[in-house]
Design a protein around this motif. Structure first.
Motif, PDB file in Angstrom:
ATOM      1  N   LYS A 287       0.842  -1.207   0.000  1.00 14.75           N
ATOM      2  CA  LYS A 287       0.000   0.000   0.000  1.00 14.75           C
ATOM      3  C   LYS A 287       0.871   1.248   0.000  1.00 14.75           C
ATOM      4  O   LYS A 287       2.046   1.216   0.346  1.00 14.75           O
ATOM      5  CB  LYS A 287      -0.890   0.053   1.250  1.00 14.75           C
ATOM      6  CG  LYS A 287      -1.882  -1.052   1.398  1.00 14.75           C
ATOM      7  CD  LYS A 287      -3.064  -0.855   0.507  1.00 14.75           C
ATOM      8  CE  LYS A 287      -4.123  -1.911   0.807  1.00 14.75           C
ATOM      9  NZ  LYS A 287      -4.872  -2.293  -0.349  1.00 14.75           N
ATOM     10  N   ARG A 288       0.228   2.323  -0.359  1.00  8.18           N
ATOM     11  CA  ARG A 288       0.804   3.668  -0.211  1.00  8.18           C
ATOM     12  C   ARG A 288       0.136   4.259   1.020  1.00  8.18           C
ATOM     13  O   ARG A 288      -1.084   4.216   1.147  1.00  8.18           O
ATOM     14  CB  ARG A 288       0.475   4.500  -1.446  1.00  8.18           C
ATOM     15  CG  ARG A 288       1.053   5.886  -1.419  1.00  8.18           C
ATOM     16  CD  ARG A 288       0.741   6.593  -2.759  1.00  8.18           C
ATOM     17  NE  ARG A 288       1.429   7.830  -2.859  1.00  8.18           N
ATOM     18  CZ  ARG A 288       0.923   9.000  -2.462  1.00  8.18           C
ATOM     19  NH1 ARG A 288      -0.281   9.059  -1.931  1.00  8.18           N
ATOM     20  NH2 ARG A 288       1.626  10.092  -2.584  1.00  8.18           N
ATOM     21  N   PHE A 289       0.919   4.808   1.944  1.00 11.05           N
ATOM     22  CA  PHE A 289       0.357   5.376   3.162  1.00 11.05           C
ATOM     23  C   PHE A 289      -0.402   6.645   2.814  1.00 11.05           C
ATOM     24  O   PHE A 289       0.146   7.568   2.208  1.00 11.05           O
ATOM     25  CB  PHE A 289       1.466   5.703   4.172  1.00 11.05           C
ATOM     26  CG  PHE A 289       0.938   6.098   5.522  1.00 11.05           C
ATOM     27  CD1 PHE A 289       0.810   5.149   6.522  1.00 11.05           C
ATOM     28  CD2 PHE A 289       0.548   7.401   5.794  1.00 11.05           C
ATOM     29  CE1 PHE A 289       0.317   5.492   7.769  1.00 11.05           C
ATOM     30  CE2 PHE A 289       0.049   7.752   7.036  1.00 11.05           C
ATOM     31  CZ  PHE A 289      -0.069   6.799   8.028  1.00 11.05           C
ATOM     32  N   THR A 290      -1.681   6.663   3.181  1.00  8.74           N
ATOM     33  CA  THR A 290      -2.492   7.870   2.975  1.00  8.74           C
ATOM     34  C   THR A 290      -2.984   8.413   4.309  1.00  8.74           C
ATOM     35  O   THR A 290      -2.904   9.608   4.556  1.00  8.74           O
ATOM     36  CB  THR A 290      -3.689   7.583   2.045  1.00  8.74           C
ATOM     37  OG1 THR A 290      -4.437   6.479   2.568  1.00  8.74           O
ATOM     38  CG2 THR A 290      -3.212   7.263   0.629  1.00  8.74           C
ATOM     39  N   THR A 291      -3.501   7.523   5.158  1.00  6.50           N
ATOM     40  CA  THR A 291      -3.959   7.906   6.501  1.00  6.50           C
ATOM     41  C   THR A 291      -3.704   6.743   7.451  1.00  6.50           C
ATOM     42  O   THR A 291      -3.528   5.596   7.014  1.00  6.50           O
ATOM     43  CB  THR A 291      -5.476   8.217   6.526  1.00  6.50           C
ATOM     44  OG1 THR A 291      -6.198   7.009   6.243  1.00  6.50           O
ATOM     45  CG2 THR A 291      -5.848   9.315   5.533  1.00  6.50           C
ATOM     46  N   LEU A 292      -3.733   7.039   8.727  1.00  8.01           N
ATOM     47  CA  LEU A 292      -3.568   5.985   9.731  1.00  8.01           C
ATOM     48  C   LEU A 292      -4.710   4.975   9.633  1.00  8.01           C
ATOM     49  O   LEU A 292      -4.494   3.762   9.748  1.00  8.01           O
ATOM     50  CB  LEU A 292      -3.488   6.598  11.130  1.00  8.01           C
ATOM     51  CG  LEU A 292      -3.101   5.658  12.256  1.00  8.01           C
ATOM     52  CD1 LEU A 292      -1.791   4.948  11.962  1.00  8.01           C
ATOM     53  CD2 LEU A 292      -3.003   6.415  13.568  1.00  8.01           C
ATOM     54  N   ARG A 293      -5.906   5.453   9.387  1.00  4.98           N
ATOM     55  CA  ARG A 293      -7.057   4.551   9.250  1.00  4.98           C
ATOM     56  C   ARG A 293      -6.853   3.588   8.070  1.00  4.98           C
ATOM     57  O   ARG A 293      -7.089   2.397   8.185  1.00  4.98           O
ATOM     58  CB  ARG A 293      -8.347   5.336   9.058  1.00  4.98           C
ATOM     59  CG  ARG A 293      -9.546   4.417   8.820  1.00  4.98           C
ATOM     60  CD  ARG A 293     -10.803   5.184   8.648  1.00  4.98           C
ATOM     61  NE  ARG A 293     -11.221   5.565   9.989  1.00  4.98           N
ATOM     62  CZ  ARG A 293     -12.435   5.902  10.332  1.00  4.98           C
ATOM     63  NH1 ARG A 293     -13.373   5.961   9.418  1.00  4.98           N
ATOM     64  NH2 ARG A 293     -12.733   6.217  11.561  1.00  4.98           N
ATOM     65  N   ALA A 294      -6.412   4.119   6.934  1.00  8.53           N
ATOM     66  CA  ALA A 294      -6.166   3.269   5.760  1.00  8.53           C
ATOM     67  C   ALA A 294      -5.057   2.257   6.051  1.00  8.53           C
ATOM     68  O   ALA A 294      -5.125   1.113   5.595  1.00  8.53           O
ATOM     69  CB  ALA A 294      -5.811   4.126   4.548  1.00  8.53           C
ATOM     70  N   PHE A 295      -4.047   2.664   6.819  1.00  8.14           N
ATOM     71  CA  PHE A 295      -2.978   1.745   7.205  1.00  8.14           C
ATOM     72  C   PHE A 295      -3.551   0.566   7.998  1.00  8.14           C
ATOM     73  O   PHE A 295      -3.239  -0.588   7.727  1.00  8.14           O
ATOM     74  CB  PHE A 295      -1.923   2.498   8.025  1.00  8.14           C
ATOM     75  CG  PHE A 295      -0.865   1.624   8.642  1.00  8.14           C
ATOM     76  CD1 PHE A 295       0.082   1.000   7.846  1.00  8.14           C
ATOM     77  CD2 PHE A 295      -0.806   1.439  10.007  1.00  8.14           C
ATOM     78  CE1 PHE A 295       1.075   0.188   8.413  1.00  8.14           C
ATOM     79  CE2 PHE A 295       0.167   0.635  10.585  1.00  8.14           C
ATOM     80  CZ  PHE A 295       1.106   0.011   9.777  1.00  8.14           C
ATOM     81  N   GLU A 296      -4.411   0.854   8.950  1.00  2.09           N
ATOM     82  CA  GLU A 296      -5.029  -0.198   9.760  1.00  2.09           C
ATOM     83  C   GLU A 296      -5.958  -1.068   8.923  1.00  2.09           C
ATOM     84  O   GLU A 296      -6.010  -2.287   9.098  1.00  2.09           O
ATOM     85  CB  GLU A 296      -5.781   0.410  10.953  1.00  2.09           C
ATOM     86  CG  GLU A 296      -4.874   1.081  11.970  1.00  2.09           C
ATOM     87  CD  GLU A 296      -3.870   0.131  12.616  1.00  2.09           C
ATOM     88  OE1 GLU A 296      -4.208  -1.061  12.843  1.00  2.09           O
ATOM     89  OE2 GLU A 296      -2.743   0.562  12.905  1.00  2.09           O
ATOM     90  N   GLU A 297      -6.680  -0.465   7.988  1.00  2.00           N
ATOM     91  CA  GLU A 297      -7.553  -1.239   7.095  1.00  2.00           C
ATOM     92  C   GLU A 297      -6.737  -2.199   6.232  1.00  2.00           C
ATOM     93  O   GLU A 297      -7.185  -3.294   5.917  1.00  2.00           O
ATOM     94  CB  GLU A 297      -8.393  -0.305   6.225  1.00  2.00           C
ATOM     95  CG  GLU A 297      -9.482   0.407   7.000  1.00  2.00           C
ATOM     96  CD  GLU A 297     -10.171   1.504   6.205  1.00  2.00           C
ATOM     97  OE1 GLU A 297      -9.726   1.851   5.082  1.00  2.00           O
ATOM     98  OE2 GLU A 297     -11.168   2.047   6.730  1.00  2.00           O
ATOM     99  N   GLY A 298      -5.536  -1.794   5.850  1.00  4.99           N
ATOM    100  CA  GLY A 298      -4.649  -2.683   5.095  1.00  4.99           C
ATOM    101  C   GLY A 298      -4.266  -3.909   5.905  1.00  4.99           C
ATOM    102  O   GLY A 298      -4.185  -5.022   5.371  1.00  4.99           O
TER     103      GLY A 298
END
Length: 190
Positions: A120-131
């Motif tokens: 993934k490309r880091f966009t937000t902390l939430r997206a990081f956790e969803e990954g």
């Protein structure tokens, strides 16, 4: 966008580089690739991904700091890196493999074993956790108990590595992740 999956895979395989675009190979010619094998002769993917993290730390600014980079560039680069080692030991790396309702970013096969790598490309902390949740779902559907998550970040200043063990229905799954900063300045003369 290539709408026909077989054409997309064929084009991807055709243009997959043996080198990293900097006119130099991913591998150090003075290092025996066998250091990336475990005691059973299988790839030690965590150790290999640690090596990739070092490559990105040392040279990633050349590859990734030339304007806006799409997530596919990270996939492509990591795929080429892993394949340059896996093929030495009779393995392969397959991109975007369908797995129980989703598509695993990279599936590494070697020695009768498979490893799942989410990119993934880091966009937000939430997206990081969803990954991480997405990787856990892939592990659950595939029956694997360990997966890898490589995140490229234009926001982080330092590399991070972590792991998390998640237990569901009595089965523990280990998620190992790396956050790789990619916004380093390009050295002069490059």
């Amino acid at each position: 966008v290539i709408p026909v999956p077989i054409y997309k895979k064929r084009l991807y395989a055709t243009f997959k580089p043996a080198e990293n675009g900097e006119r130099e190979r991913f591998k150090d010619p003075f290092v025996d690739e066998a250091i990336f094998l475990d005691a059973t002769g299988r790839l030690d993917l965590e150790k290999l991904l640690d090596r990739y993290a070092a490559y990105v730390r040392d040279r990633g600014n050349i590859v990734f700091s030339r304007g806006k980079v799409l997530e596919g560039v990270y996939h492509y680069n990591l795929d080429a890196f892993l394949a340059s080692y896996a093929t030495v030991f009779g393995g392969s790396v397959l991109p975007e493999v369908p797995l129980g309702g989703g598509r695993v970013d990279l599936l590494v096969l070697q020695g009768g074993k498979q490893w799942i790598v989410e990119v993934k490309r880091f966009t937000t902390l939430r997206a990081f956790e969803e990954g991480k949740d997405q990787l856990e779902a892939y592990l659950e559907r595939s029956g694997e108990t360990e997966g890898y998550y490589v995140v490229f970040s234009p926001y982080h200043q330092a590399q991070e590595k972590g792991e998390e063990v998640r237990t569901k229905e009595g089965i523990s799954r280990r998620l190992v992740w790396w956050i790789l900063p990619v916004a380093a300045p390009v050295p002069s003369g490059e």
